[in-house]
Design a protein around this motif. Structure first.
Motif, PDB file in Angstrom:
ATOM      1  N   GLY A   1     -83.668 -49.312 -26.431  1.00  0.00           N
ATOM      2  CA  GLY A   1     -84.916 -49.504 -26.695  1.00  0.00           C
ATOM      3  C   GLY A   1     -85.090 -51.031 -26.265  1.00  0.00           C
ATOM      4  O   GLY A   1     -86.013 -51.330 -25.808  1.00  0.00           O
ATOM      5  N   LEU A   2     -84.248 -51.732 -26.920  1.00  0.00           N
ATOM      6  CA  LEU A   2     -84.328 -53.134 -26.671  1.00  0.00           C
ATOM      7  C   LEU A   2     -84.098 -53.733 -25.256  1.00  0.00           C
ATOM      8  O   LEU A   2     -84.888 -54.302 -24.656  1.00  0.00           O
ATOM      9  N   LEU A   3     -83.175 -53.126 -24.417  1.00  0.00           N
ATOM     10  CA  LEU A   3     -82.910 -53.126 -23.119  1.00  0.00           C
ATOM     11  C   LEU A   3     -84.189 -52.798 -22.453  1.00  0.00           C
ATOM     12  O   LEU A   3     -84.642 -53.575 -21.392  1.00  0.00           O
ATOM     13  N   GLY A   4     -84.775 -51.691 -22.714  1.00  0.00           N
ATOM     14  CA  GLY A   4     -86.064 -51.462 -21.993  1.00  0.00           C
ATOM     15  C   GLY A   4     -87.012 -52.528 -22.195  1.00  0.00           C
ATOM     16  O   GLY A   4     -88.065 -52.534 -21.222  1.00  0.00           O
ATOM     17  N   ALA A   5     -87.540 -52.858 -23.349  1.00  0.00           N
ATOM     18  CA  ALA A   5     -88.440 -53.708 -23.666  1.00  0.00           C
ATOM     19  C   ALA A   5     -88.146 -55.056 -22.937  1.00  0.00           C
ATOM     20  O   ALA A   5     -89.102 -55.485 -22.281  1.00  0.00           O
ATOM     21  N   PHE A   6     -87.073 -55.483 -22.489  1.00  0.00           N
ATOM     22  CA  PHE A   6     -86.404 -56.712 -21.922  1.00  0.00           C
ATOM     23  C   PHE A   6     -86.841 -56.390 -20.655  1.00  0.00           C
ATOM     24  O   PHE A   6     -87.249 -57.384 -19.949  1.00  0.00           O
TER      25      PHE A   6
ATOM     26  N   THR B   1     -88.981 -54.462 -19.188  1.00  0.00           N
ATOM     27  CA  THR B   1     -90.607 -54.247 -19.083  1.00  0.00           C
ATOM     28  C   THR B   1     -90.984 -55.825 -19.209  1.00  0.00           C
ATOM     29  O   THR B   1     -91.646 -56.139 -18.252  1.00  0.00           O
ATOM     30  N   GLY B   2     -90.456 -56.557 -19.886  1.00  0.00           N
ATOM     31  CA  GLY B   2     -90.964 -58.083 -19.753  1.00  0.00           C
ATOM     32  C   GLY B   2     -90.719 -58.741 -18.842  1.00  0.00           C
ATOM     33  O   GLY B   2     -91.436 -59.677 -18.243  1.00  0.00           O
ATOM     34  N   MET B   3     -89.509 -58.510 -18.395  1.00  0.00           N
ATOM     35  CA  MET B   3     -89.187 -59.165 -16.967  1.00  0.00           C
ATOM     36  C   MET B   3     -89.904 -58.603 -15.747  1.00  0.00           C
ATOM     37  O   MET B   3     -90.281 -59.591 -15.075  1.00  0.00           O
ATOM     38  N   ASN B   4     -90.167 -57.521 -15.742  1.00  0.00           N
ATOM     39  CA  ASN B   4     -90.903 -56.966 -14.736  1.00  0.00           C
ATOM     40  C   ASN B   4     -92.387 -57.459 -14.539  1.00  0.00           C
ATOM     41  O   ASN B   4     -92.858 -57.750 -13.677  1.00  0.00           O
ATOM     42  N   ALA B   5     -92.940 -57.688 -15.765  1.00  0.00           N
ATOM     43  CA  ALA B   5     -94.207 -58.082 -15.868  1.00  0.00           C
ATOM     44  C   ALA B   5     -94.381 -59.503 -15.625  1.00  0.00           C
ATOM     45  O   ALA B   5     -95.223 -59.950 -14.935  1.00  0.00           O
ATOM     46  N   GLY B   6     -93.443 -60.219 -16.077  1.00  0.00           N
ATOM     47  CA  GLY B   6     -93.276 -61.686 -15.804  1.00  0.00           C
ATOM     48  C   GLY B   6     -93.248 -61.799 -14.269  1.00  0.00           C
ATOM     49  O   GLY B   6     -93.768 -62.703 -13.660  1.00  0.00           O
ATOM     50  N   ALA B   7     -92.345 -61.010 -13.585  1.00  0.00           N
ATOM     51  CA  ALA B   7     -92.160 -61.180 -11.915  1.00  0.00           C
ATOM     52  C   ALA B   7     -93.536 -60.849 -11.319  1.00  0.00           C
ATOM     53  O   ALA B   7     -93.826 -61.517 -10.529  1.00  0.00           O
TER      54      ALA B   7
END
Length: 122
Positions: free
Chosen positions: A96-101, A103-109
């Motif tokens: 879950g932590l890796l998935g959230a990370f 998702t955040g990286m993709n949203a930032g990109a």
């Protein structure tokens, strides 16, 4: 659609009216029975002692019963009610932590590429 709700409300109202009528009948018959029992107790006690003592005994019984019922009613409302327990969130897992990370990286990109289309990565 509304027919089912109206039927349910009608059935609920009929049930409440029936319960109220039966409760009224039960209360009235209980009161009449209590009156007859009081008269019977009066007659029995009147043969054994003076009338002022009989009246004092029967009055004391009714006042005692009223005090007991009043005490029960007063203590019923004073119960401590604890708030309902709040469900704690499940412990975090690595997936879950890796998935959230990610998702955040993709949203930032995506946000960065929307501001600067020239720096878009493939």
């Amino acid at each position: 659609m509304f027919d089912r709700a109206l039927d349910k409300a009608s059935a609920s109202a009929k049930s409440a009216a029936r319960n109220a009528a039966l409760g009224l009948i039960a209360g009235l018959t209980f009161t009449v029975g209590l009156a007859f029992l009081t008269v019977a107790a009066w007659l029995v006690l009147a043969t054994l002692m003076p009338l002022f003592q009989v009246a004092a005994i029967i009055g004391a019984v009714y006042v005692g019963i009223a005090c007991i019922v009043l005490a029960i009613l007063l203590t019923r409302g004073k119960g401590t009610t604890e708030p309902a327990p709040v469900a704690s969130p499940p412990p975090p897992s690595f997936d879950g932590l890796l998935g959230a990370f990610m998702t955040g990286m993709n949203a930032g990109a995506q946000a960065r590429s929307a501001r600067h289309p020239a720096t878009e990565r493939s």
